[in-house]
Motif scaffolding. Structure first.
Motif, mmCIF file in Angstrom:
data_model
loop_
_atom_site.group_PDB
_atom_site.id
_atom_site.type_symbol
_atom_site.label_atom_id
_atom_site.label_comp_id
_atom_site.label_asym_id
_atom_site.label_seq_id
_atom_site.Cartn_x
_atom_site.Cartn_y
_atom_site.Cartn_z
ATOM 1 N N SER A 1 0.842 -1.209 0.000
ATOM 2 C CA SER A 1 0.000 0.000 0.000
ATOM 3 C C SER A 1 0.870 1.249 0.000
ATOM 4 O O SER A 1 0.577 2.238 -0.686
ATOM 5 N N LYS A 2 1.970 1.218 0.728
ATOM 6 C CA LYS A 2 2.830 2.399 0.820
ATOM 7 C C LYS A 2 3.674 2.566 -0.445
ATOM 8 O O LYS A 2 3.918 3.688 -0.897
ATOM 9 N N GLY A 3 4.118 1.449 -1.026
ATOM 10 C CA GLY A 3 4.839 1.534 -2.304
ATOM 11 C C GLY A 3 3.960 2.148 -3.378
ATOM 12 O O GLY A 3 4.412 2.988 -4.178
ATOM 13 N N ALA A 4 2.684 1.763 -3.376
ATOM 14 C CA ALA A 4 1.751 2.298 -4.375
ATOM 15 C C ALA A 4 1.487 3.788 -4.156
ATOM 16 O O ALA A 4 1.272 4.543 -5.115
ATOM 17 N N LEU A 5 1.538 4.214 -2.900
ATOM 18 C CA LEU A 5 1.327 5.637 -2.602
ATOM 19 C C LEU A 5 2.359 6.520 -3.295
ATOM 20 O O LEU A 5 2.071 7.658 -3.673
ATOM 21 N N LEU A 6 3.561 5.982 -3.442
ATOM 22 C CA LEU A 6 4.619 6.759 -4.110
ATOM 23 C C LEU A 6 4.180 7.123 -5.527
ATOM 24 O O LEU A 6 4.286 8.280 -5.945
ATOM 25 N N MET A 7 3.663 6.144 -6.248
ATOM 26 C CA MET A 7 3.235 6.387 -7.630
ATOM 27 C C MET A 7 1.978 7.254 -7.684
ATOM 28 O O MET A 7 1.804 8.060 -8.601
ATOM 29 N N LEU A 8 1.092 7.075 -6.705
ATOM 30 C CA LEU A 8 -0.092 7.938 -6.639
ATOM 31 C C LEU A 8 0.351 9.385 -6.459
ATOM 32 O O LEU A 8 -0.064 10.284 -7.205
ATOM 33 N N MET A 9 1.223 9.607 -5.486
ATOM 34 C CA MET A 9 1.682 10.956 -5.179
ATOM 35 C C MET A 9 2.403 11.586 -6.381
ATOM 36 O O MET A 9 2.131 12.724 -6.773
ATOM 37 N N GLU A 10 3.315 10.832 -6.984
ATOM 38 C CA GLU A 10 4.072 11.396 -8.103
ATOM 39 C C GLU A 10 3.170 11.661 -9.313
ATOM 40 O O GLU A 10 3.363 12.640 -10.039
ATOM 41 N N SER A 11 2.207 10.784 -9.531
ATOM 42 C CA SER A 11 1.295 10.975 -10.674
ATOM 43 C C SER A 11 0.420 12.210 -10.468
ATOM 44 O O SER A 11 0.140 12.951 -11.415
ATOM 45 N N ILE A 12 -0.014 12.415 -9.226
ATOM 46 C CA ILE A 12 -0.808 13.613 -8.934
ATOM 47 C C ILE A 12 0.035 14.858 -9.181
ATOM 48 O O ILE A 12 -0.420 15.828 -9.798
ATOM 49 N N CYS A 13 1.276 14.820 -8.733
ATOM 50 C CA CYS A 13 2.157 15.969 -8.958
ATOM 51 C C CYS A 13 2.280 16.247 -10.458
ATOM 52 O O CYS A 13 2.103 17.383 -10.912
ATOM 53 N N GLN A 14 2.561 15.197 -11.213
ATOM 54 C CA GLN A 14 2.751 15.370 -12.655
ATOM 55 C C GLN A 14 1.477 15.942 -13.308
ATOM 56 O O GLN A 14 1.538 16.785 -14.187
ATOM 57 N N GLU A 15 0.322 15.474 -12.833
ATOM 58 C CA GLU A 15 -0.938 15.879 -13.452
ATOM 59 C C GLU A 15 -1.392 17.290 -13.059
ATOM 60 O O GLU A 15 -1.993 17.988 -13.874
ATOM 61 N N TYR A 16 -1.083 17.713 -11.851
ATOM 62 C CA TYR A 16 -1.687 18.964 -11.359
ATOM 63 C C TYR A 16 -0.700 20.062 -10.957
ATOM 64 O O TYR A 16 -1.125 21.119 -10.501
ATOM 65 N N ALA A 17 0.591 19.823 -11.119
ATOM 66 C CA ALA A 17 1.568 20.838 -10.701
ATOM 67 C C ALA A 17 1.359 22.145 -11.462
ATOM 68 O O ALA A 17 1.502 23.236 -10.897
ATOM 69 N N ALA A 18 1.000 22.042 -12.737
ATOM 70 C CA ALA A 18 0.803 23.255 -13.542
ATOM 71 C C ALA A 18 -0.350 24.107 -13.023
ATOM 72 O O ALA A 18 -0.416 25.312 -13.273
ATOM 73 N N LYS A 19 -1.251 23.458 -12.293
ATOM 74 C CA LYS A 19 -2.368 24.209 -11.671
ATOM 75 C C LYS A 19 -1.936 24.792 -10.335
ATOM 76 O O LYS A 19 -2.752 25.323 -9.588
ATOM 77 N N LYS A 20 -0.683 24.583 -9.964
ATOM 78 C CA LYS A 20 -0.121 25.061 -8.692
ATOM 79 C C LYS A 20 -0.630 24.264 -7.486
ATOM 80 O O LYS A 20 -0.781 24.788 -6.378
ATOM 81 N N ILE A 21 -0.899 22.979 -7.763
ATOM 82 C CA ILE A 21 -1.206 22.085 -6.647
ATOM 83 C C ILE A 21 0.077 21.354 -6.279
ATOM 84 O O ILE A 21 0.785 20.855 -7.158
ATOM 85 N N ARG A 22 0.370 21.314 -5.001
ATOM 86 C CA ARG A 22 1.543 20.577 -4.533
ATOM 87 C C ARG A 22 1.112 19.269 -3.876
ATOM 88 O O ARG A 22 0.184 19.257 -3.066
ATOM 89 N N CYS A 23 1.772 18.200 -4.250
ATOM 90 C CA CYS A 23 1.450 16.888 -3.683
ATOM 91 C C CYS A 23 2.745 16.201 -3.287
ATOM 92 O O CYS A 23 3.620 15.972 -4.125
ATOM 93 N N ASN A 24 2.887 15.927 -2.011
ATOM 94 C CA ASN A 24 4.104 15.293 -1.493
ATOM 95 C C ASN A 24 3.729 14.220 -0.473
ATOM 96 O O ASN A 24 2.582 14.155 -0.021
ATOM 97 N N SER A 25 4.717 13.420 -0.127
ATOM 98 C CA SER A 25 4.518 12.425 0.933
ATOM 99 C C SER A 25 5.507 12.666 2.066
ATOM 100 O O SER A 25 6.613 13.151 1.840
ATOM 101 N N ILE A 26 5.080 12.262 3.252
ATOM 102 C CA ILE A 26 6.011 12.149 4.378
ATOM 103 C C ILE A 26 6.118 10.654 4.687
ATOM 104 O O ILE A 26 5.098 9.957 4.775
ATOM 105 N N ALA A 27 7.342 10.194 4.827
ATOM 106 C CA ALA A 27 7.561 8.775 5.129
ATOM 107 C C ALA A 27 8.175 8.637 6.523
ATOM 108 O O ALA A 27 9.398 8.736 6.683
#
Ligand code: BGC
Length: 272
Positions: free
Chosen positions: A173-199
């Protein structure tokens, strides 16, 4: 009186799983930065209310409400966001923190134990991120409040990187979160949304009390931590509120490990 570090003044922050452990410390830290906080809980009503009381008693803090929901249920997560928007006007920060462990050797792991952990730890974080992004886009930019349109913080684990025998559902579940987080960043960064994880590494909470709760367990755990201290929830709270603030504006699509060096393979210090 205003604290110099009120970096989240007039912002609203949802924290899931905020009645205890890391979520509670994150909620308090956000509130001390001036944010209004929505304390989501699953079953700890009394504990959630205590967090809200603590926040409401301190004039430095923003306001707080509690909201019960199971983050793995779509309608309930939608209701959490609806309530937040009707009460506080919008959402600026979403900390998808709620997570569980149901441990089994893999060959004995019931499907329900696999499914439940994926549902809460991964699907729950997807649902929260989706609703947060919808609200950020609906609301639009408020430059006077934050340089970003919105901030999402996924609570991951060192086990997004370190494999974990006997806990494959959790590690997956946590390994998959990495790809979820990075994909969200890639998809929405241009809208000025920041998406990060704390591990987080090993942090003293109920989830791992079995390990650190005995002298022997603590000793074994410390072997995995180069810094030779087991973490406390506040170690995560302070990083989360900074990561939500404009001070970290240029950080996007990254996992910040808060683990006393656990991911540096301490076993190799004297071996290999
Ligand atoms: C787990 C804890 C564990 C820590 C380090 C966390 O993600 O929830 O139970 O102690 O990782 O292994």
């Amino acid at each position: 009186m205003q604290k110099p570090n009120q970096r989240l003044l007039d912002q609203t922050c949802i924290v899931t799983g905020a009645s205890s452990g890391i979520g509670r410390a994150v909620a308090k830290s956000m509130a001390l930065e001036g944010a209004n906080v929505v304390i989501n809980y699953h079953s700890g009503k009394k504990e959630a209310e205590e967090v809200a009381d603590w926040i409401q008693k301190d004039p430095i803090c923003g306001d707080a409400i509690v909201f019960q929901c199971d983050v793995s249920k779509e309608k309930e997560v939608e209701a959490l966001f609806k309530k937040t928007v009707s009460h506080f006007g919008t959402v600026d920060v979403c900390v998808a923190n709620a997570g569980i462990q149901i441990d089994h050797p893999l060959h004995e792991m019931p499907l329900e134990a696999w499914q439940k952990v994926i549902d809460v730890n991964l699907t729950g974080q997807f649902l929260c991120a989706r609703e947060a992004i919808k609200e950020f886009l609906r609301r639009g930019m408020r430059r006077e409040i934050s340089k970003s349109l919105g901030k999402i913080i996924h609570m991951s684990s060192v086990h997004e990187e370190i494999p974990w025998a006997g806990h494959a559902n959790y590690a997956a579940s946590k390994g998959a979160l990495l790809m979820l987080m990075e994909s969200i960043c890639q998809e929405y960064a241009a809208k000025k949304i920041r998406c990060n994880s704390i591990a987080p590494g090993a942090i003293k909470t109920d989830i791992n009390k079995k390990t650190w709760g005995t002298a022997k367990g603590e000793e074994e755990l410390l072997k995995l931590i180069p810094y030779k201290r087991i973490g406390i929830p506040e170690d995560i709270g302070s990083v989360a509120s900074w990561l939500a603030s404009d001070e970290s504006e240029y950080i996007n699509g990254t996992t910040i490990f808060v683990d006393g060096g656990m991911t540096c393979y301490p076993g190799f210090a004297t071996n290999g």
